[in-house]
Scaffold this motif. Sequence first.
Motif, short mmCIF file in Angstrom:
data_model
loop_
_atom_site.label_atom_id
_atom_site.label_comp_id
_atom_site.label_asym_id
_atom_site.label_seq_id
_atom_site.Cartn_x
_atom_site.Cartn_y
_atom_site.Cartn_z
N TYR A 165 0.83 -1.20 0.00
CA TYR A 165 0.00 0.00 0.00
C TYR A 165 0.87 1.25 0.00
O TYR A 165 0.64 2.19 -0.76
CB TYR A 165 -0.92 0.01 1.22
N ARG A 166 1.86 1.25 0.88
CA ARG A 166 2.75 2.42 0.99
C ARG A 166 3.59 2.57 -0.29
O ARG A 166 3.72 3.67 -0.82
CB ARG A 166 3.67 2.25 2.20
N SER A 169 1.58 3.84 -3.28
CA SER A 169 1.24 5.25 -3.15
C SER A 169 2.45 6.14 -3.39
O SER A 169 2.38 7.14 -4.11
CB SER A 169 0.66 5.52 -1.76
N ILE A 174 3.05 10.51 -4.48
CA ILE A 174 2.35 11.08 -3.31
C ILE A 174 3.32 11.14 -2.14
O ILE A 174 4.12 10.23 -1.94
CB ILE A 174 1.12 10.21 -2.96
N TRP A 177 3.39 11.77 4.09
CA TRP A 177 2.29 12.11 4.99
C TRP A 177 0.94 11.87 4.32
O TRP A 177 0.01 11.36 4.94
CB TRP A 177 2.41 13.55 5.45
N GLN A 178 0.80 12.22 3.04
CA GLN A 178 -0.45 11.98 2.34
C GLN A 178 -0.72 10.49 2.21
O GLN A 178 -1.87 10.04 2.29
CB GLN A 178 -0.40 12.63 0.95
N THR A 179 0.34 9.71 2.03
CA THR A 179 0.19 8.26 1.99
C THR A 179 -0.33 7.73 3.32
O THR A 179 -1.25 6.89 3.37
CB THR A 179 1.53 7.59 1.66
N ARG A 181 -1.96 9.42 5.62
CA ARG A 181 -3.28 9.97 5.92
C ARG A 181 -4.38 9.32 5.09
O ARG A 181 -5.46 9.02 5.61
CB ARG A 181 -3.27 11.48 5.68
N HIS A 182 -4.13 9.11 3.80
CA HIS A 182 -5.19 8.68 2.89
C HIS A 182 -5.15 7.19 2.57
O HIS A 182 -6.13 6.65 2.03
CB HIS A 182 -5.12 9.47 1.58
N VAL A 183 -4.05 6.53 2.86
CA VAL A 183 -3.93 5.11 2.51
C VAL A 183 -3.76 4.23 3.75
O VAL A 183 -4.51 3.27 3.96
CB VAL A 183 -2.74 4.88 1.53
N PRO A 186 -6.73 4.80 6.90
CA PRO A 186 -8.02 4.14 6.65
C PRO A 186 -7.95 2.62 6.74
O PRO A 186 -8.89 1.99 7.22
CB PRO A 186 -8.36 4.61 5.22
N TYR A 279 -15.96 -0.04 8.56
CA TYR A 279 -14.71 0.24 7.88
C TYR A 279 -14.12 -1.02 7.26
O TYR A 279 -13.47 -0.96 6.21
CB TYR A 279 -13.71 0.89 8.84
#
Length: 285
Positions: A165-166, A169, A174, A177-179, A181-183, A186, A279
């Motif tokens: 996932y990381r 992204s 990206i 931090w955006q990785t 926060r958004h990946v 969640p 979730y």
Amino acid sequence: MGLNARTSEKIAFTLLRLATLMVAGFVLVILAYIVYNGYSVISIEFLTEMPRRMMTQGGIYPAIVGTLTLILGSMAVALPMGIMAAIYLNEYAGDTRITWIIEMAINNLAGTPSVVFGLFGLAMFVKYFGFGPSILSASLTLSLLILPVIIRSSQEALITVPKEYRESSLALGISKWQTIRHVVLPAAIPGIITGSILSIGRVAGETAPILLTGAAYYLPRLPDSIYSQFMALPYHLFVLATAGTNIAKTRPLQYGTALVLLMIVLGLNLIAVLIRRHYRQKLKI
């Protein structure tokens, strides 16, 4: 050899099932005992009225409000702090001596008796910061109490997120931090909520920390600010069971208070479980 392996596996699974059934049985027996002894006093008046005659009559409404306020206040402080600390330790901090010291401190705090947190809260929040015996002092103390649990559970949840996932992204350009926060976050939310569930139960049932930081013996009114004293269900139950001139007379009230406390904890846990399930289903889509 294969037969022996299958036999060992069957024995192991049988023992695990028996252990699970024993635990579930003990829980059901305790719940049934409390329900049997406490349901007779449960009524609208018991849940919505103020206590009277030094808590031998009336209801437990101030204690219910105080308990819910402590849960919400402590979680509002501990949950963001715990998640941010877990993100730092898991995503940013390297394998250094400072990180090792932080990890050891978290482990030690997780095993510290709650009365020690109560004494710390008394010295720090009640005396040093001058908050006095209040909801604020008790909530901050309880937030420190559950912080190690939230950090640990959040770390474990972050670790379970696949590295792919990381990497995927970051490969798209990206930022880290955006990785996160958004990946990453969640995907880790179900595990983080599991730690929150454990924390809710501990906050609702602790007596020693709130005894030293703001819980009142008898206060037949609602707190008017975060600097007010309060009543809480665990301390109210403790007082009913250990103080007074006729403890046997208040026995039904004790079981009724315990039943209400259990229902609050179970209700909040059910909400957290539904959020976690939501979730998890969302991630499968």
